[in-house]
Design a protein around this motif. Structure first.
Motif, PDB file in Angstrom:
ATOM      1  N   ALA A 396      85.362  30.185 -13.786  1.00 17.23           N
ATOM      2  CA  ALA A 396      86.463  30.850 -13.096  1.00 17.23           C
ATOM      3  C   ALA A 396      87.747  30.607 -13.866  1.00 17.23           C
ATOM      4  N   GLY A 397      88.702  31.516 -13.697  1.00 17.00           N
ATOM      5  CA  GLY A 397      89.996  31.359 -14.347  1.00 17.00           C
ATOM      6  C   GLY A 397      90.999  32.254 -13.660  1.00 17.00           C
ATOM      7  N   THR A 398      92.261  32.113 -14.012  1.00 15.03           N
ATOM      8  CA  THR A 398      93.235  32.999 -13.381  1.00 15.03           C
ATOM      9  C   THR A 398      93.158  34.387 -14.002  1.00 15.03           C
ATOM     10  N   THR A 399      92.768  34.453 -15.281  1.00 16.53           N
ATOM     11  CA  THR A 399      92.602  35.757 -15.922  1.00 16.53           C
ATOM     12  C   THR A 399      91.176  35.864 -16.463  1.00 16.53           C
ATOM     13  N   ARG A 400      90.809  37.079 -16.852  1.00 15.59           N
ATOM     14  CA  ARG A 400      89.485  37.291 -17.425  1.00 15.59           C
ATOM     15  C   ARG A 400      89.346  36.496 -18.712  1.00 15.59           C
ATOM     16  N   ALA A 401      90.373  36.542 -19.547  1.00 13.13           N
ATOM     17  CA  ALA A 401      90.304  35.846 -20.831  1.00 13.13           C
ATOM     18  C   ALA A 401      90.074  34.345 -20.629  1.00 13.13           C
ATOM     19  N   GLU A 402      90.741  33.803 -19.619  1.00 12.47           N
ATOM     20  CA  GLU A 402      90.592  32.369 -19.366  1.00 12.47           C
ATOM     21  C   GLU A 402      89.169  32.045 -18.887  1.00 12.47           C
ATOM     22  N   ALA A 403      88.647  32.856 -17.991  1.00 10.99           N
ATOM     23  CA  ALA A 403      87.291  32.616 -17.490  1.00 10.99           C
ATOM     24  C   ALA A 403      86.276  32.745 -18.621  1.00 10.99           C
ATOM     25  N   LEU A 404      86.465  33.757 -19.481  1.00 10.15           N
ATOM     26  CA  LEU A 404      85.523  33.957 -20.583  1.00 10.15           C
ATOM     27  C   LEU A 404      85.576  32.802 -21.566  1.00 10.15           C
ATOM     28  N   SER A 405      86.783  32.329 -21.865  1.00 11.57           N
ATOM     29  CA  SER A 405      86.848  31.281 -22.874  1.00 11.57           C
ATOM     30  C   SER A 405      86.257  29.981 -22.315  1.00 11.57           C
ATOM     31  N   ARG A 406      86.424  29.760 -21.011  1.00 12.21           N
ATOM     32  CA  ARG A 406      85.803  28.580 -20.404  1.00 12.21           C
ATOM     33  C   ARG A 406      84.278  28.695 -20.440  1.00 12.21           C
ATOM     34  N   LEU A 407      83.791  29.896 -20.172  1.00 10.49           N
ATOM     35  CA  LEU A 407      82.333  30.097 -20.190  1.00 10.49           C
ATOM     36  C   LEU A 407      81.782  29.899 -21.598  1.00 10.49           C
ATOM     37  N   GLU A 408      82.527  30.390 -22.564  1.00 11.34           N
ATOM     38  CA  GLU A 408      82.056  30.255 -23.943  1.00 11.34           C
ATOM     39  C   GLU A 408      81.974  28.778 -24.339  1.00 11.34           C
ATOM     40  N   ARG A 409      83.005  28.038 -23.947  1.00 12.51           N
ATOM     41  CA  ARG A 409      83.001  26.614 -24.277  1.00 12.51           C
ATOM     42  C   ARG A 409      81.842  25.904 -23.565  1.00 12.51           C
ATOM     43  N   ALA A 410      81.614  26.282 -22.320  1.00 10.57           N
ATOM     44  CA  ALA A 410      80.526  25.660 -21.565  1.00 10.57           C
ATOM     45  C   ALA A 410      79.183  25.951 -22.226  1.00 10.57           C
ATOM     46  N   LEU A 411      78.999  27.188 -22.688  1.00 11.38           N
ATOM     47  CA  LEU A 411      77.730  27.539 -23.338  1.00 11.38           C
ATOM     48  C   LEU A 411      77.543  26.742 -24.624  1.00 11.38           C
ATOM     49  N   ALA A 412      78.662  26.480 -25.307  1.00 17.21           N
ATOM     50  CA  ALA A 412      78.576  25.701 -26.540  1.00 17.21           C
ATOM     51  C   ALA A 412      78.158  24.263 -26.236  1.00 17.21           C
ATOM     52  N   GLU A 413      78.362  23.842 -25.011  1.00 14.65           N
ATOM     53  CA  GLU A 413      78.018  22.457 -24.666  1.00 14.65           C
ATOM     54  C   GLU A 413      76.688  22.329 -23.935  1.00 14.65           C
ATOM     55  N   VAL A 414      75.950  23.424 -23.841  1.00 16.91           N
ATOM     56  CA  VAL A 414      74.604  23.356 -23.262  1.00 16.91           C
ATOM     57  C   VAL A 414      73.705  22.654 -24.270  1.00 16.91           C
ATOM     58  N   ARG A 415      73.104  21.557 -23.848  1.00 17.12           N
ATOM     59  CA  ARG A 415      72.208  20.841 -24.779  1.00 17.12           C
ATOM     60  C   ARG A 415      70.856  20.653 -24.131  1.00 17.12           C
ATOM     61  N   ILE A 416      69.920  21.460 -24.604  1.00 19.82           N
ATOM     62  CA  ILE A 416      68.581  21.441 -24.036  1.00 19.82           C
ATOM     63  C   ILE A 416      67.577  21.347 -25.170  1.00 19.82           C
ATOM     64  N   THR A 417      66.616  20.453 -25.036  1.00 22.71           N
ATOM     65  CA  THR A 417      65.547  20.406 -26.026  1.00 22.71           C
ATOM     66  C   THR A 417      64.209  20.543 -25.310  1.00 22.71           C
ATOM     67  N   GLY A 418      63.206  20.932 -26.074  1.00 24.18           N
ATOM     68  CA  GLY A 418      61.863  21.093 -25.517  1.00 24.18           C
ATOM     69  C   GLY A 418      61.500  22.554 -25.384  1.00 24.18           C
ATOM     70  N   LEU A 419      62.514  23.390 -25.291  1.00 22.99           N
ATOM     71  CA  LEU A 419      62.267  24.828 -25.330  1.00 22.99           C
ATOM     72  C   LEU A 419      63.516  25.516 -25.854  1.00 22.99           C
ATOM     73  N   THR A 420      63.393  26.803 -26.095  1.00 23.10           N
ATOM     74  CA  THR A 420      64.487  27.552 -26.688  1.00 23.10           C
ATOM     75  C   THR A 420      65.254  28.269 -25.592  1.00 23.10           C
ATOM     76  N   THR A 421      66.571  28.306 -25.690  1.00 19.77           N
ATOM     77  CA  THR A 421      67.363  29.017 -24.689  1.00 19.77           C
ATOM     78  C   THR A 421      68.126  30.178 -25.331  1.00 19.77           C
ATOM     79  N   ASN A 422      68.697  30.999 -24.467  1.00 19.91           N
ATOM     80  CA  ASN A 422      69.466  32.149 -24.941  1.00 19.91           C
ATOM     81  C   ASN A 422      70.966  31.830 -25.042  1.00 19.91           C
TER      82      ASN A 422
END
Ligand code: ADP
Length: 661
Positions: A396-422
């Motif tokens: 979530a964010g006050t603007t679309r750009a803010e919400a998107l950039s937060r989501l992008e950062r969150a996706l960059a911090e997804v750390r999963i092993t054992g299978l492949t993610t999108n």
């Protein structure tokens, strides 16, 4: 309010419902298959009842058993979640007949919207704009072709019982029509047990915009604004957001009013979503949206609506089902800010979005940055039995750009092993210029699929780090013996260490030489780089190449390591130099099953010559049709399966041999 409810679902949505129940002091009963007996939702529920079985049909679709479980545990109501029995009117009826409350609309409302053709007729009558097309009852291919001509190509063939984008085919011209119809009908039969299809005008530059509605048993109906779900791959939602970018205020009001009208026309109660398609070829406009269908349940993407309205939709569902009036009137609802949800899936995107099954050996999701709805924890297996969704990330964010950039950062911090993610695919999509600019349409992913789905490249510093770690060259010396201290730092000879790495089956030779200053010279084929390595944390590295430094995080699991850096992940292990797998010179001679499933069609016979790319067989897996094609030209040496056979992932299906061999 209820004191105890049963949740007839699994995974993230079961967890999601339990969370709200706990907050409201409502006790929960989980039901589960054998495959899910150790799942998070089972542990979180106050009580759990085993249904047995592995597949959905053996467990979560066993309505009678689920109702029995509710009676046995004294639950007063059943929440069906989404999928499974959530839109099954016979189940809703049976629940009511058993003296329980179905947390959803009356069976009659589910029936009214159950088949897309009948729903469109009803909506037309209610004065809701519907997509032009044929929604009659004929199944005659010639008749349907005539209708398609009348509508005008391109058209969309849709299973009338459809859902999840299955049984849907876009047809560009007359010549393709009958084949596409046949294939859509086959998929519809397999997925829904009903082959009948309708035909719609294919809307150009389509945007999928849906309205969240809510109704109570006292005649009140409101809407909670829109969600834009135009970012789709093969008609399946990938990223959803609210509000819809570029939505004019008068169109928002018109769509909201149309959705409320739709709900009223069928005597609705509870949470529902009215899906519209909008023609955005000249921007959004209030005269260019049409009803597609109504989903008579909670949607996967409901959290974005929760984020912009501040309401808890599961709480609303429970209140309405227990007879209360809607918590808010239309004029009390408002939206604030922007929210975006990404669906994190266990899938191998570069391999064609194949579901990736396996055991999650390490799971680290950025809960501090975004809302995470997930039913999975470390050690869980993602099986082929159910939908391979790992989590939903809602920023979530006050603007679309803010919400998107937060989501992008969150996706960059997804750390999963054992299978492949999108995760990497989702990040690229967020950065895709048209999407980022707020111009999504349902064809966007398809048009850019190559760049969005490409393999992630590992820079030389990543490969070098993997080689250094896997050979133990960075490990601190284990003994104080000065002579043992020098594994990476042999001043007198500066020998070269040669390592062969296996990166998802690709072998690469890496040559490493320690430098006097503690750095390394790394040779990868013809490429040579100088690398500096610092280790600020146990599994955290700082890699310096060419005056630039990047962070890398390392997870050891599954007999190898995964390096997470700059939003990408790379899996390495030491190559098994004595093993046979890589030395298989016949690669390309075998067609194997990429995942477990049913062989629907075998299109070739032994002895037949084939072209590279020619379709050899059709499999059905996860309810989708998958065409297996020839890896190269040649002749079919043998066919090892028969139509109707169930096969395991990796099963040998067809052997090829050289044409003149
Ligand atoms: P399902 O129930 O299988 O999800 P829908 O009717 O909701 O099927 O359609 C799924 C998606 O297919 C939509 O979100 C939209 O992207 C696309 N679609 C559906 N109808 C049309 C149409 N007439 N023209 C263009 N795209 C369409």
């Amino acid at each position: 309010m209820f004191s105890k409810i049963l949740i007839a679902n699994r995974g993230e949505i079961a967890v999601r419902i339990i969370r709200t129940c706990r907050r409201l002091g409502v006790k929960t009963v989980a039901v589960h298959s054998d495959a899910d007996r150790n799942a998070l939702f089972v542990d979180m529920a106050d009580e759990a009842i085993a249904l047995g079985g592995q597949t959905a049909a053996e467990s979560y679709l066993k309505g009678e058993r689920i109702i029995e479980a509710a009676i046995r545990t004294g639950a007063e109501a059943i929440h069906p979640g989404y999928g499974f029995l959530s839109e099954n009117p016979d189940f809703a009826d049976a629940v009511t007949k058993a003296g329980l409350r179905f947390i959803g609309p009356p069976a009659s409302a589910i029936r009214a919207m159950g088949l897309k053709d009948a729903a469109k007729v009803a909506m037309e009558k209610a004065g809701v704009p519907v997509v032009p097309g044929y929604h009659g009852t004929s199944r005659d291919p010639d008749h349907l072709l005539n209708e398609a001509r009348r509508i005008g190509f391109p058209v969309l063939i849709k299973a009338r019982a459809g859902g999840g984008g299955k049984g849907m085919r876009r047809v560009e011209s007359e010549a393709e029509f009958k084949l596409a119809l046949e294939s859509a009908e086959r998929e519809a039969q397999a997925s829904f047990g009903d082959p009948a299809c309708l035909i719609e005008k294919y809307v150009s530059h389509p945007r999928h915009i849906e309205i969240q509605v809510f109704a109570d048993d006292h005649g009140n109906v409101v809407h909670l604004f829109e969600r834009d779900c135009s970012a789709q791959r093969r008609h399946q939602k990938v990223i959803e957001e609210a509000p819809a970018p570029g939505m004019p205020e008068d169109m928002r009001a018109a769509m909201g009013a149309a959705a409320v009208k739709a709900a009223k026309a069928i005597g609705y109660s509870g949470a529902g979503t009215v899906e519209f398609i909008a023609d955005a070829s000249e921007g959004l406009g209030m005269d260019r949206f049409w009803f597609m269908e109504m989903n008579t349940r909670l949607q996967v993407e409901h959290p974005v609506t929760e984020a912009i309205t501040g309401e808890d939709l599961v709480e609303w569902q429970l209140r309405v089902a227990s007879g209360e009036v809607l918590p808010k009137r239309q004029d009390e609802l408002e939206m604030k800010g922007w929210a975006v949800e990404a669906r994190l899936y266990a899938e191998d995107v570069p391999a064609g979005f194949l579901p990736s099954t396996g055991t999650i050996s390490h799971l680290d999701l950025p809960e501090d940055l975004v809302r995470i709805d997930s039913g999975i924890r470390t050690g869980d297996r993602v099986t082929p039995f159910y939908d391979p969704m790992i989590a939903k990330l809602i920023a979530a964010g006050t603007t679309r750009a803010e919400a998107l950039s937060r989501l992008e950062r969150a996706l960059a911090e997804v750390r999963i092993t054992g299978l492949t993610t999108n995760a990497a695919f989702l990040r690229r999509l967020i950065r895709q210029p048209d999407f980022a600019a707020g111009n999504p349409d349902t064809g966007l992913i398809g048009r850019h699929i190559e760049e969005l789905a490409k393999e992630q490249e590992a820079g030389p510093e990543i490969t070098a780090l993997a080689a250094l770690v896997l050979t133990g060259l960075l490990d601190p010396p284990a003994s104080t013996d000065p002579w043992a201290n020098l594994s990476g730092f042999r001043l007198w000879s500066r020998p070269e260490e040669v390592v062969v790495l296996d990166r998802d089956g690709d072998w690469q030779e890496v040559r490493l030489t320690a430098k006097v200053d503690g750095g390394w010279v790394v040779r990868l084929g013809a490429q040579s780089v100088e690398l500096g390595v610092r280790r600020p944390g146990a599994d955290r590295y700082r890699l310096a190449v060419d005056g630039r430094s990047v962070e890398a995080l390392l997870v050891r699991a599954d007999a190898g390591i995964t390096v997470f850096s700059q939003g990408a992940s790379h899996r390495f292990r030491l190559a098994d130099l004595l093993g046979q797998s890589h030395a298989d010179t016949h690669a390309g001679d075998h067609v194997t099953a990429p995942m477990p499933g049913l062989v629907k069609q075998v299109r070739v016979r032994a002895g037949e010559g084939v072209q590279a790319g020619q379709a050899l067989a059709v499999m059905e897996a996860m309810k989708m049709e998958l065409t297996l094609s020839a890896p190269r030209a040649g002749r079919v040496a043998s066919v090892r399966v028969a139509e109707g056979e169930q096969v395991e992932a990796g099963a040998l299906l067809i052997d090829l041999e050289p044409e003149n061999g």
